[in-house]
Design an enzyme around this catalytic site. Structure first.
Site, PDB file in Angstrom:
ATOM      1  NE  ARG A  70      47.571  32.843  38.866  1.00  0.00           N
ATOM      2  CZ  ARG A  70      46.720  32.876  37.815  1.00  0.00           C
ATOM      3  NH1 ARG A  70      46.956  33.277  36.756  1.00  0.00           N
ATOM      4  NH2 ARG A  70      45.233  32.966  38.330  1.00  0.00           N
ATOM      5  CG  HIS A  74      47.323  28.116  38.303  1.00  0.00           C
ATOM      6  ND1 HIS A  74      45.981  28.652  38.076  1.00  0.00           N
ATOM      7  CD2 HIS A  74      47.633  28.796  39.506  1.00  0.00           C
ATOM      8  CE1 HIS A  74      45.954  29.580  38.825  1.00  0.00           C
ATOM      9  NE2 HIS A  74      46.767  29.657  39.765  1.00  0.00           N
ATOM     10  CG  ASN A 103      44.179  28.161  35.115  1.00  0.00           C
ATOM     11  OD1 ASN A 103      44.768  28.419  35.972  1.00  0.00           O
ATOM     12  ND2 ASN A 103      43.744  26.961  34.846  1.00  0.00           N
ATOM     13  CG  HIS A 202      50.379  36.129  45.738  1.00  0.00           C
ATOM     14  ND1 HIS A 202      49.183  35.951  46.502  1.00  0.00           N
ATOM     15  CD2 HIS A 202      50.391  35.510  44.437  1.00  0.00           C
ATOM     16  CE1 HIS A 202      48.621  35.003  45.558  1.00  0.00           C
ATOM     17  NE2 HIS A 202      49.456  34.757  44.616  1.00  0.00           N
TER      18      HIS A 202
END
Length: 338
Positions: A70, A74, A103, A202
Site C-alpha cells: 500500500r 500511496h 494516510n 485488497h
C-alpha cells in the site's frame, strides 16, 4: 560515402545536415529510463536484502506485506513515485503526506522501510533510492504471500518535497464512486484494467471500520445498509463494527484468506462480499467495463496475476525522477542536509 570536397556553402550545409541525421539516433535521450538491471553492478544484492528484511518483519507482523504494498501505491499517486510519502516534517518540509486523511493513522510500515534503508546503506551506501525501496518492497511483499513476481524497473530518485494537499485529493478513497476512482486512475495514465488489477491487492490486509461503516447503517443517507452487501456478511460486519463503535477496529479485506495473495478478492465481489464501497462497485455498477474484468480475474487467477504484475510496473512508472533529478536520500524520512 560522404564527399570531403565542398564546392559552396550549400553543399557544406547539406553535408552537415546529413551528418547530424546520422548521428542523432546514437545520442542517448536526455531523460534516463528505468531498468530492471539498474543496480546490477552497484548493488547486486538489493532484491535479496529487501526481501530478507521483510521476511524478518512478517514473523511478528503478518499484516506488514499488505501495508508495504500500500505504501508504494500511496507514494506513486502523489507527486509520482518519488518517496514523498516517507518525508517527515522538518527543514523545508512543513507538512507531511503521512498526516493526510488517506494516510493518517492508517499507512504503516515506515519502520520497515527504515530498516531496509539501513541494511542497504551497510551493503552499498548512498546507492539505492527510497523510491526504489518502496517499489522493491511491494514486489517482495506480494511474492512472499504467494502472489506473482515481476522484474521491478529501477533507477528512481527521491524528491525534495512532500504534498499533503495532493495526498488528500489525488489518492482514491473508499467513499468515492467508480467514476471518480476511474478519473483518478486516468489522471496518472492507468487503465481500467490497471484499476481492477490493483484493487486486487485488497486480497490481503485489513481496513478500519471507519472506512466502510457508512455501508452498514446509513448508505447514501437512506437510513438502510448498502443493498449490494451480502446479508450474512452484513451481519458479521455489523457485529465487528457496531453503530457509534470504535472506528479503528480492523477487519479482513478478504475474510477467506486474509494474509494470502490470491484471486479470492474477486470471487468475494461475485458473492457481494466486497468490504469497501469502492471494492464492490467494480462488480455491482451496472454497465461498467469493470464487471467483465472482475469475472475474468475471479475465474482465472493466472490472468489476474499477469495483469497485476503489469499494473504494478505501470504504476511504478508514474512520473519518476531519474538521471540528475532529485537525490538519493541517506535517510528516507528527510531530505539530505536538512
Amino acid at each position: 560515402m560522404l564527399s570531403t570536397t565542398y564546392n559552396n556553402n550549400g553543399s557544406f550545409l547539406l553535408l552537415l545536415a546529413t551528418v547530424i541525421l546520422l548521428v542523432l539516433p546514437f545520442i542517448p535521450p536526455s531523460n534516463a529510463q528505468l531498468s530492471s538491471t539498474f543496480y546490477s553492478s552497484t548493488c547486486p544484492n538489493v532484491s535479496s536484502i529487501v526481501s530478507n528484511v521483510i521476511q524478518q518483519a512478517r514473523q511478528s507482523d503478518p499484516r506488514i506485506t499488505a501495508s508495504l504494498t500500500r505504501l508504494h501505491f500511496h507514494d506513486c499517486f502523489v507527486n509520482g513515485c518519488d518517496a514523498s510519502l516517507l518525508l517527515d516534517v522538518g527543514g523545508n518540509i512543513t507538512e507531511s503526506e503521512k498526516t493526510a486523511a488517506p494516510n493518517n493513522n492508517s499507512a504503516r510500515g515506515f519502520d520497515v522501510i527504515d530498516n531496509i534503508k539501513a541494511a542497504l546503506n551497510a551493503s552499498c551506501p548512498g546507492i539505492v533510492s527510497c523510491a526504489d525501496i518502496l517499489a522493491l518492497a511491494a514486489q517482495a511483499s506480494v511474492s512472499l504471500e504467494g502472489g506473482p513476481s515481476w522484474n521491478v524497473l529501477l533507477g528512481r530518485r527521491d524528491g525534495f518535497t512532500a504534498n499533503k494537499a495532493g495526498a488528500n485529493t489525488s489518492l482514491p478513497t473508499p467513499f468515492e464512486t467508480l467514476a471518480q476512482i476511474t478519473a483518478k486512475y486516468n489522471a496518472v495514465n492507468l487503465s481500467t484494467t490497471d484499476l481492477v488489477a490493483l484493487s486486487g491487492a485488497h486480497t490481503f490486509g485489513r481496513a478500519q471500520c471507519k472506512f466502510f461503516s457508512q455501508r452498514l447503517y446509513n448508505f447514501n443517507g437512506t437510513g438502510n445498509p448498502d443493498p449490494t452487501l451480502n446479508s450474512t456478511y452484513l451481519t458479521t460486519l455489523q457485529q465487528n463494527c457496531p453503530q457509534n463503535g470504535n472506528g479503528s477496529t480492523l477487519n479482513k479485506l478478504d475474510p477467506s484468506t486474509p494474509n494470502a495473495f490470491d484471486n479470492n478478492y474477486f470471487t468475494n465481489l461475485l458473492n457481494n462480499q466486497g468490504l469497501l464501497q469502492t471494492d464492490q462497485e467494480l462488480f455491482s455498477t451496472n454497465g461498467s467495463s469493470t464487471v467483465s474484468i472482475v469475472n475474468n480475474f475471479a475465474n482465472n487467477q493466472t490472468a489476474f496475476f499477469q495483469a497485476f504484475a503489469q499494473a504494478m510496473i505501470n504504476m511504478g512508472n508514474i512520473s519518476p525522477l531519474t538521471g540528475s533529478q532529485g537525490e538519493i536520500r541517506n535517510d528516507c524520512k528527510k531530505v539530505n542536509g536538512s
